[in-house]
Write a protein that holds these residues in place. Structure first.
Motif, PDB file in Angstrom:
ATOM      1  N   ARG A 311       0.809  -1.218   0.000  1.00  7.36           N
ATOM      2  CA  ARG A 311       0.000   0.000   0.000  1.00  7.36           C
ATOM      3  C   ARG A 311       0.846   1.274   0.000  1.00  7.36           C
ATOM      4  O   ARG A 311       0.298   2.383  -0.081  1.00  7.36           O
ATOM      5  CB  ARG A 311      -0.923   0.055   1.231  1.00  7.36           C
ATOM      6  CG  ARG A 311      -1.813  -1.150   1.440  1.00  7.36           C
ATOM      7  CD  ARG A 311      -2.569  -1.565   0.215  1.00  7.36           C
ATOM      8  NE  ARG A 311      -3.435  -0.512  -0.313  1.00  7.36           N
ATOM      9  CZ  ARG A 311      -4.128  -0.621  -1.437  1.00  7.36           C
ATOM     10  NH1 ARG A 311      -4.044  -1.730  -2.150  1.00  7.36           N
ATOM     11  NH2 ARG A 311      -4.900   0.363  -1.845  1.00  7.36           N
ATOM     12  N   VAL A 312       2.180   1.155   0.091  1.00  7.93           N
ATOM     13  CA  VAL A 312       3.042   2.331   0.200  1.00  7.93           C
ATOM     14  C   VAL A 312       3.668   2.660  -1.149  1.00  7.93           C
ATOM     15  O   VAL A 312       4.221   1.792  -1.830  1.00  7.93           O
ATOM     16  CB  VAL A 312       4.154   2.122   1.249  1.00  7.93           C
ATOM     17  CG1 VAL A 312       5.086   3.331   1.290  1.00  7.93           C
ATOM     18  CG2 VAL A 312       3.553   1.874   2.629  1.00  7.93           C
ATOM     19  N   ILE A 313       3.556   3.922  -1.526  1.00 10.39           N
ATOM     20  CA  ILE A 313       4.190   4.454  -2.733  1.00 10.39           C
ATOM     21  C   ILE A 313       5.399   5.256  -2.269  1.00 10.39           C
ATOM     22  O   ILE A 313       5.252   6.285  -1.604  1.00 10.39           O
ATOM     23  CB  ILE A 313       3.207   5.342  -3.507  1.00 10.39           C
ATOM     24  CG1 ILE A 313       1.966   4.528  -3.907  1.00 10.39           C
ATOM     25  CG2 ILE A 313       3.868   5.957  -4.733  1.00 10.39           C
ATOM     26  CD1 ILE A 313       0.767   5.383  -4.217  1.00 10.39           C
ATOM     27  N   TYR A 314       6.584   4.777  -2.584  1.00 14.12           N
ATOM     28  CA  TYR A 314       7.823   5.369  -2.049  1.00 14.12           C
ATOM     29  C   TYR A 314       8.379   6.400  -3.023  1.00 14.12           C
ATOM     30  O   TYR A 314       8.570   6.106  -4.213  1.00 14.12           O
ATOM     31  CB  TYR A 314       8.851   4.264  -1.792  1.00 14.12           C
ATOM     32  CG  TYR A 314      10.161   4.770  -1.255  1.00 14.12           C
ATOM     33  CD1 TYR A 314      10.366   4.898   0.113  1.00 14.12           C
ATOM     34  CD2 TYR A 314      11.204   5.115  -2.113  1.00 14.12           C
ATOM     35  CE1 TYR A 314      11.578   5.366   0.613  1.00 14.12           C
ATOM     36  CE2 TYR A 314      12.412   5.574  -1.632  1.00 14.12           C
ATOM     37  CZ  TYR A 314      12.596   5.705  -0.270  1.00 14.12           C
ATOM     38  OH  TYR A 314      13.786   6.182   0.214  1.00 14.12           O
ATOM     39  N   CYS A 315       8.676   7.597  -2.523  1.00 18.49           N
ATOM     40  CA  CYS A 315       9.192   8.693  -3.353  1.00 18.49           C
ATOM     41  C   CYS A 315      10.569   9.126  -2.867  1.00 18.49           C
ATOM     42  O   CYS A 315      10.764   9.387  -1.673  1.00 18.49           O
ATOM     43  CB  CYS A 315       8.248   9.899  -3.304  1.00 18.49           C
ATOM     44  SG  CYS A 315       6.532   9.526  -3.680  1.00 18.49           S
ATOM     45  N   GLY A 316      11.512   9.230  -3.785  1.00 13.61           N
ATOM     46  CA  GLY A 316      12.848   9.714  -3.461  1.00 13.61           C
ATOM     47  C   GLY A 316      13.299  10.739  -4.489  1.00 13.61           C
ATOM     48  O   GLY A 316      12.642  10.961  -5.511  1.00 13.61           O
ATOM     49  N   THR A 317      14.447  11.365  -4.229  1.00 14.28           N
ATOM     50  CA  THR A 317      14.928  12.417  -5.127  1.00 14.28           C
ATOM     51  C   THR A 317      16.450  12.465  -5.117  1.00 14.28           C
ATOM     52  O   THR A 317      17.094  12.117  -4.123  1.00 14.28           O
ATOM     53  CB  THR A 317      14.365  13.784  -4.705  1.00 14.28           C
ATOM     54  OG1 THR A 317      14.868  14.793  -5.575  1.00 14.28           O
ATOM     55  CG2 THR A 317      14.757  14.138  -3.276  1.00 14.28           C
ATOM     56  N   PHE A 318      17.018  12.914  -6.243  1.00 13.76           N
ATOM     57  CA  PHE A 318      18.452  13.185  -6.317  1.00 13.76           C
ATOM     58  C   PHE A 318      18.764  14.654  -6.039  1.00 13.76           C
ATOM     59  O   PHE A 318      19.928  15.048  -6.058  1.00 13.76           O
ATOM     60  CB  PHE A 318      18.986  12.801  -7.707  1.00 13.76           C
ATOM     61  CG  PHE A 318      19.033  11.321  -7.946  1.00 13.76           C
ATOM     62  CD1 PHE A 318      20.019  10.552  -7.361  1.00 13.76           C
ATOM     63  CD2 PHE A 318      18.089  10.697  -8.741  1.00 13.76           C
ATOM     64  CE1 PHE A 318      20.079   9.176  -7.577  1.00 13.76           C
ATOM     65  CE2 PHE A 318      18.124   9.337  -8.966  1.00 13.76           C
ATOM     66  CZ  PHE A 318      19.124   8.562  -8.378  1.00 13.76           C
TER      67      PHE A 318
END
Length: 476
Positions: A311-318
């Protein structure tokens, strides 16, 4: 409950880039949200709707399958397909003055002259290994690869997606395959991809209060309904979210380093949040924007690492770990939603430039990324301690500043009743890029404070000079 089938105006437009089956999904979701289709009401049979719209039966079947997977429709075999009886009743239409006030004009932190001192969201630009980066980019430019000149892959450069999946598994405890990783042009593009893939008009979304200011603005414009959920020293108060909107479609939060207060979501609340999402069939959007930078112990595992129900949508960034000019972020889609993310990516033609994606992949593959992170953790720990110490020496009791476990900002708390907005405006007039904490609140009583980015405060002289400018702004 009435179950007879009612006519449905779908208005399919074959000139749009959005695939027809996704258009069908959107029209059904809109009709349900607006009350034109009610819980338990029968919808047209696949064959009948395909004939009516002059479509292949498989196109309609694909749309119905997605709607059933997402809980909008319920297939009853010979009894037909109906709108799910478990859906909540549609929200009453809002009056014009019911909508929360929209924040004022967005503050610009930089212009042609470059970023401002103490600007939020900036890593240490002076410490990035530019020579290494320039060499990697130049190597790609000399490579004469034809695909560098062609349209980029909408979901992202495959080797970069592979490196991201490996990195997340090792450092964040996130188990995923490259097919789940989608490279985007920044966090707002990540949110757009997520909402276009999974949201319907006026969906409710839990949002931290206070919460990330730019996300607030984007979500208001995206047509979802923000449900402010207060934050305390243990992070988002999950039970309050359940009380305010138990059937919310999404919860968006920053569990590892809450933006802007800097607290960490406790394990008890992480488990409660995951239990709610699993029971409600809702999605959790985890914004893990700067969790790599923790100065006490190892970085905390991601909320996604505890996710057993997908159920988790994981968001990351550079943007924080390298530099924001890359405009490269990524999202890990739930395994069951990969097809929808892929379809939306293709319809948006959302591919990021090949050159930077390939260069970042090389940066990771050759070990520069891990070495850079290691150096930055040490550097930021030193700069954080230096800046906090200088603020205490120069500002005294004017502000309350605490050493935080991680992140790239300092929160300077002000006495109750202080007009932090006026102080921030004076500081910005003097050239600083700070923000007033009170502007980040939605519904909870705003607390006064100043948000200060310290990553580019390189030495004691710079720290003292900036602290004196801030002191003058506070004293008026």
């Amino acid at each position: 409950m009435k179950t007879s089938s009612a006519p449905l105006e779908l208005g399919i437009d074959r000139t749009l880039e959005l695939p027809v089956y996704l258009q069908i999904c959107q029209r059904f979701k809109t009709a349900i949200a607006q009350g034109h289709l009610r819980a338990g009401q029968r919808v047209p049979a696949v064959r009948a709707l395909a004939v009516e719209l002059s479509l292949a039966r498989g196109t309609v079947e694909a749309a119905y399958r997605i709607l059933a997977d997402e809980g909008y429709l319920q297939v009853r075999g010979a009894a037909g397909t109906v709108v799910s009886p478990s859906l909540p009743p549609p929200a009453a239409p809002r009056k014009r003055n019911d909508r929360p006030a929209t924040p004022g004009p967005l503050q610009r932190d930089h212009d042609e002259a470059g970023p401002r001192p103490l600007q939020l969201g900036l890593p240490a630009l002076d410490a990035f290994p530019r020579k290494v980066w320039n060499r990697l980019v130049a190597h790609r430019l000399r490579g004469h690869e034809q695909r560098m000149l062609a349209y980029p892959e909408p979901a992202g450069y495959r080797p970069l997606r592979e490196h991201i999946a490996t990195y997340l598994g090792l450092s964040r405890g996130v188990s995923c395959v490259p097919e789940q990783v989608f490279v985007t042009a920044g966090y707002r593009a990540t949110l757009e991809l997520t909402l276009r893939s999974l949201a319907a008009p006026d969906d409710a979304i839990w949002f931290e209060d206070p919460g990330y200011l730019l996300a607030q603005r984007f979500l208001r414009n995206a047509g979802v309904r923000l449900v402010p959920v207060p934050v305390d020293q243990h992070g988002m108060i999950v039970e309050e979210g359940v009380r305010r909107s138990p059937d919310a479609r999404f919860a968006l939060l920053t569990p590892s380093h809450q933006s802007p207060l800097g607290v960490t979501l406790s394990l008890e609340r992480r488990l409660a949040l995951l239990a709610w999402a699993g029971k409600a069939g809702s999605w959790i959007v985890e914004d893990d924007y700067d969790s790599e930078f923790r100065y006490q112990g190892r970085p905390l595992p991601a909320l996604k690492s505890l996710d057993r129900d997908d159920r988790v949508i994981y968001c990351g960034t550079f943007s924080k770990v390298m530099f924001p000019g890359l405009r490269l972020s990524y999202v890990v889609a739930p395994a069951g939603a990969v097809g929808r993310f892929q379809s939306v990516c293709e319809s948006l033609n959302a591919g990021c430039p090949y050159l930077f994606q390939a260069s970042v992949a090389d940066f990771i593959a050759q070990g520069h990324f891990s070495r850079h992170l290691k150096r930055m953790r040490l550097l930021y720990g030193e700069r954080h301690a230096l800046f906090v110490r200088t603020l205490r020496e120069v500002l005294g009791r004017r502000v309350g500043v605490e050493l935080q476990a991680g992140g790239l900002r300092v929160l300077a708390k002000l006495a109750a009743g202080t007009d932090d907005g006026m102080i921030a405006e004076r500081a910005r007039t003097a050239g600083l890029g700070i923000h007033a904490l009170s502007r980040w609140y939605l519904d909870a009583p705003p607390q006064p404070g100043l948000l200060l980015g310290f990553a580019n405060v390189a030495d004691a002289d710079t720290a003292k000079r900036l602290a004196l400018v801030l002191k003058k702004a506070i004293d008026g």
